[in-house]
Design a protein around this motif. Structure first.
Motif, PDB file in Angstrom:
ATOM      1  N   SER A   1      -3.705  -2.181  16.110  1.00 17.98           N
ATOM      2  CA  SER A   1      -4.793  -2.624  16.531  1.00 17.98           C
ATOM      3  C   SER A   1      -5.603  -3.322  15.886  1.00 17.98           C
ATOM      4  CB  SER A   1      -5.475  -1.247  17.757  1.00 17.98           C
ATOM      5  OG  SER A   1      -5.922  -0.359  16.945  1.00 17.98           O
ATOM      6  N   GLN A   2      -6.351  -4.143  16.646  1.00 21.28           N
ATOM      7  CA  GLN A   2      -7.675  -4.736  15.317  1.00 21.28           C
ATOM      8  C   GLN A   2      -8.398  -4.066  15.601  1.00 21.28           C
ATOM      9  OE1 GLN A   2      -8.058  -8.866  16.873  1.00 21.28           O
ATOM     10  NE2 GLN A   2      -6.847  -9.464  15.542  1.00 21.28           N
ATOM     11  N   GLN A   3      -8.415  -2.510  14.719  1.00 14.75           N
ATOM     12  CA  GLN A   3      -9.953  -2.116  13.920  1.00 14.75           C
ATOM     13  C   GLN A   3      -9.151  -1.482  13.152  1.00 14.75           C
ATOM     14  OE1 GLN A   3      -8.459   1.088  16.343  1.00 14.75           O
ATOM     15  NE2 GLN A   3      -9.933   2.722  15.383  1.00 14.75           N
ATOM     16  N   GLY A   4     -10.759  -1.384  12.458  1.00 11.65           N
ATOM     17  CA  GLY A   4     -10.251  -1.440  10.488  1.00 11.65           C
ATOM     18  C   GLY A   4     -11.264  -0.076  10.382  1.00 11.65           C
ATOM     19  N   PRO A   5     -10.881   0.550   9.430  1.00 10.38           N
ATOM     20  CA  PRO A   5     -10.988   1.802   8.931  1.00 10.38           C
ATOM     21  C   PRO A   5     -12.741   1.847   8.442  1.00 10.38           C
ATOM     22  CG  PRO A   5     -10.448   0.907   6.768  1.00 10.38           C
ATOM     23  CD  PRO A   5     -10.542  -0.404   8.341  1.00 10.38           C
ATOM     24  N   LYS A   6     -12.877   3.323   9.362  1.00 13.72           N
ATOM     25  CA  LYS A   6     -14.002   3.742   9.211  1.00 13.72           C
ATOM     26  C   LYS A   6     -14.366   5.311   9.204  1.00 13.72           C
ATOM     27  CE  LYS A   6     -15.427   1.967  13.757  1.00 13.72           C
ATOM     28  NZ  LYS A   6     -14.306   2.208  15.363  1.00 13.72           N
ATOM     29  N   GLY A   7     -15.107   5.446   7.798  1.00  8.76           N
ATOM     30  CA  GLY A   7     -15.291   6.039   7.064  1.00  8.76           C
ATOM     31  C   GLY A   7     -14.403   6.974   6.333  1.00  8.76           C
ATOM     32  N   LEU A   8     -14.167   6.078   5.983  1.00  7.49           N
ATOM     33  CA  LEU A   8     -12.385   7.194   4.671  1.00  7.49           C
ATOM     34  C   LEU A   8     -12.737   7.049   3.466  1.00  7.49           C
ATOM     35  CD1 LEU A   8      -9.223   4.904   5.689  1.00  7.49           C
ATOM     36  CD2 LEU A   8      -9.861   7.394   6.133  1.00  7.49           C
ATOM     37  N   ARG A   9     -12.547   8.338   2.598  1.00 13.66           N
ATOM     38  CA  ARG A   9     -12.500   8.246   1.513  1.00 13.66           C
ATOM     39  C   ARG A   9     -11.310   8.701   0.926  1.00 13.66           C
ATOM     40  NH1 ARG A   9     -16.254  13.372   0.818  1.00 13.66           N
ATOM     41  NH2 ARG A   9     -14.779  15.294   2.120  1.00 13.66           N
ATOM     42  N   HIS A  10     -10.761   8.965  -0.584  1.00 10.40           N
ATOM     43  CA  HIS A  10      -9.354  10.139  -0.955  1.00 10.40           C
ATOM     44  C   HIS A  10      -8.528   9.041  -0.722  1.00 10.40           C
ATOM     45  CE1 HIS A  10     -12.601  12.359  -3.722  1.00 10.40           C
ATOM     46  NE2 HIS A  10     -12.620  12.854  -2.095  1.00 10.40           N
ATOM     47  N   HIS A  11      -8.623   7.382  -0.684  1.00 12.69           N
ATOM     48  CA  HIS A  11      -7.329   6.705   1.020  1.00 12.69           C
ATOM     49  C   HIS A  11      -6.934   5.385  -0.796  1.00 12.69           C
ATOM     50  CE1 HIS A  11     -11.134   4.342   0.677  1.00 12.69           C
ATOM     51  NE2 HIS A  11     -10.147   3.679   0.835  1.00 12.69           N
ATOM     52  N   SER A  12      -5.846   4.779  -0.503  1.00 12.48           N
ATOM     53  CA  SER A  12      -5.529   4.502  -1.578  1.00 12.48           C
ATOM     54  C   SER A  12      -5.405   2.407  -1.101  1.00 12.48           C
ATOM     55  CB  SER A  12      -3.470   4.417  -1.917  1.00 12.48           C
ATOM     56  OG  SER A  12      -3.314   4.570  -0.676  1.00 12.48           O
ATOM     57  N   CYS A  13      -5.205   1.523  -1.752  1.00 16.30           N
ATOM     58  CA  CYS A  13      -5.289  -0.254  -1.645  1.00 16.30           C
ATOM     59  C   CYS A  13      -4.925  -0.891  -2.442  1.00 16.30           C
ATOM     60  CB  CYS A  13      -6.950  -0.239  -1.118  1.00 16.30           C
ATOM     61  SG  CYS A  13      -7.025  -1.898  -0.447  1.00 16.30           S
ATOM     62  N   THR A  14      -3.924  -1.449  -2.027  1.00 19.26           N
ATOM     63  CA  THR A  14      -2.636  -2.082  -3.202  1.00 19.26           C
ATOM     64  C   THR A  14      -3.237  -3.724  -2.084  1.00 19.26           C
ATOM     65  OG1 THR A  14      -0.952  -0.008  -3.317  1.00 19.26           O
ATOM     66  CG2 THR A  14      -0.238  -2.556  -3.215  1.00 19.26           C
ATOM     67  N   VAL A  15      -2.967  -3.877  -3.089  1.00 14.02           N
ATOM     68  CA  VAL A  15      -3.324  -5.568  -2.997  1.00 14.02           C
ATOM     69  C   VAL A  15      -1.676  -7.087  -2.705  1.00 14.02           C
ATOM     70  CG1 VAL A  15      -4.563  -8.059  -3.320  1.00 14.02           C
ATOM     71  CG2 VAL A  15      -5.596  -5.801  -3.416  1.00 14.02           C
ATOM     72  N   VAL A  16      -1.820  -6.753  -1.282  1.00 14.95           N
ATOM     73  CA  VAL A  16      -0.261  -7.891  -1.334  1.00 14.95           C
ATOM     74  C   VAL A  16      -0.188  -9.513  -1.158  1.00 14.95           C
ATOM     75  CG1 VAL A  16       1.601  -8.199  -0.671  1.00 14.95           C
ATOM     76  CG2 VAL A  16       0.686  -5.863  -0.982  1.00 14.95           C
ATOM     77  N   ALA A  17      -0.894 -10.062  -2.315  1.00 17.61           N
ATOM     78  CA  ALA A  17      -0.957 -11.461  -1.644  1.00 17.61           C
ATOM     79  C   ALA A  17      -2.215 -11.710  -1.058  1.00 17.61           C
ATOM     80  CB  ALA A  17      -0.049 -12.721  -1.342  1.00 17.61           C
ATOM     81  N   PRO A  18      -2.839 -11.765   0.522  1.00 16.61           N
ATOM     82  CA  PRO A  18      -3.427 -12.743   0.461  1.00 16.61           C
ATOM     83  C   PRO A  18      -3.940 -11.148   2.433  1.00 16.61           C
ATOM     84  CG  PRO A  18      -2.020 -13.413   2.336  1.00 16.61           C
ATOM     85  CD  PRO A  18      -0.856 -12.787   0.710  1.00 16.61           C
ATOM     86  N   PHE A  19      -2.699 -10.014   1.770  1.00 15.04           N
ATOM     87  CA  PHE A  19      -3.106  -8.833   2.093  1.00 15.04           C
ATOM     88  C   PHE A  19      -3.532  -7.514   1.715  1.00 15.04           C
ATOM     89  CE2 PHE A  19       0.136 -11.390   4.219  1.00 15.04           C
ATOM     90  CZ  PHE A  19      -0.584 -11.208   5.463  1.00 15.04           C
ATOM     91  N   ALA A  20      -4.483  -7.288   2.178  1.00 12.02           N
ATOM     92  CA  ALA A  20      -5.283  -5.630   1.425  1.00 12.02           C
ATOM     93  C   ALA A  20      -4.746  -4.758   2.450  1.00 12.02           C
ATOM     94  CB  ALA A  20      -6.585  -5.279   1.819  1.00 12.02           C
ATOM     95  N   VAL A  21      -3.559  -3.460   2.017  1.00 11.63           N
ATOM     96  CA  VAL A  21      -3.195  -2.378   2.870  1.00 11.63           C
ATOM     97  C   VAL A  21      -3.761  -0.850   1.935  1.00 11.63           C
ATOM     98  CG1 VAL A  21      -0.352  -1.315   2.577  1.00 11.63           C
ATOM     99  CG2 VAL A  21      -0.541  -3.630   2.509  1.00 11.63           C
ATOM    100  N   ILE A  22      -4.082  -1.083   3.414  1.00 14.80           N
ATOM    101  CA  ILE A  22      -5.177   0.902   2.901  1.00 14.80           C
ATOM    102  C   ILE A  22      -3.995   1.732   3.573  1.00 14.80           C
ATOM    103  CG2 ILE A  22      -7.221   2.461   3.656  1.00 14.80           C
ATOM    104  CD1 ILE A  22      -8.397  -0.213   3.661  1.00 14.80           C
ATOM    105  N   PHE A  23      -3.839   3.047   2.658  1.00 14.96           N
ATOM    106  CA  PHE A  23      -3.564   3.845   3.735  1.00 14.96           C
ATOM    107  C   PHE A  23      -3.935   5.330   2.854  1.00 14.96           C
ATOM    108  CE2 PHE A  23       0.175   7.637   4.080  1.00 14.96           C
ATOM    109  CZ  PHE A  23       0.538   7.581   4.996  1.00 14.96           C
ATOM    110  N   GLY A  24      -3.864   6.284   4.439  1.00 13.37           N
ATOM    111  CA  GLY A  24      -4.494   7.617   4.832  1.00 13.37           C
ATOM    112  C   GLY A  24      -5.726   7.957   3.888  1.00 13.37           C
TER     113      GLY A  24
END
Length: 112
Positions: free
Chosen positions: A14-37
Motif C-alpha cells: 500500500s502507498q503508506q509511509g511509517p507513522k510513529g516508529l522508533r528503534h527500527h532499521s533503515c538501509t539505503v539501497v541506491a534510490p531506495f530507503a528500506v525501513i524494517f520493524g
C-alpha cells in the motif's frame, strides 16, 4: 536494487509511509530507503512490528510503500539491517515482547 524496483511496481504493497516508529532499521539501497520493524508509538498491545517500508526516491515527488509481514518470528526492535551480496540481513535486536534478545541472523525476502 532490481528486486526493490519490481516489488514497488507490484500491487502487493500500500502507498503508506511509517507513522510513529522508533528503534527500527533503515538501509539505503541506491534510490531506495528500506525501513524494517521497530516499535510503534501507538499505545496498542502489539507495539513491535515487522512491516517493511520502502521509500522510492526515483520520481518527484518520492513515494512510500508498506509491505506487512505475516511472520511473527521477525518482529523486531533495536535491530540492524544490512545489505550484503544483494540480500538484506536482519541482525539482533529484541523480539515481539520487546525484551527477549534475538541472536539469530535472518535474511529478509524481497520478492515481487
Amino acid at each position: 536494487m532490481t528486486q526493490l524496483s519490481r516489488l514497488v511496481g507490484t500491487e502487493k504493497g500500500s502507498q503508506q509511509g511509517p507513522k510513529g516508529l522508533r528503534h527500527h532499521s533503515c538501509t539505503v539501497v541506491a534510490p531506495f530507503a528500506v525501513i524494517f520493524g521497530g516499535e510503534t508509538l501507538a499505545r496498542g498491545r502489539d507495539a513491535i512490528c515487522n512491516d517493511l517500508y520502502i521509500y522510492d526516491a526515483r520520481a518527484s515527488p518520492a513515494s512510500w510503500f508498506r509491505f506487512p509481514s505475516s511472520s511473527h518470528a521477525q518482529k523486531r526492535c533495536g535491530h540492524r539491517t544490512c545489505l550484503w551480496n544483494d540480500k538484506l540481513y536482519l541482525v539482533g535486536g529484541f523480539g515481539a515482547d520487546g525484551k527477549t534478545p534475538c541472536p539469530e541472523i535472518c535474511s529478509l525476502r524481497i520478492l515481487p
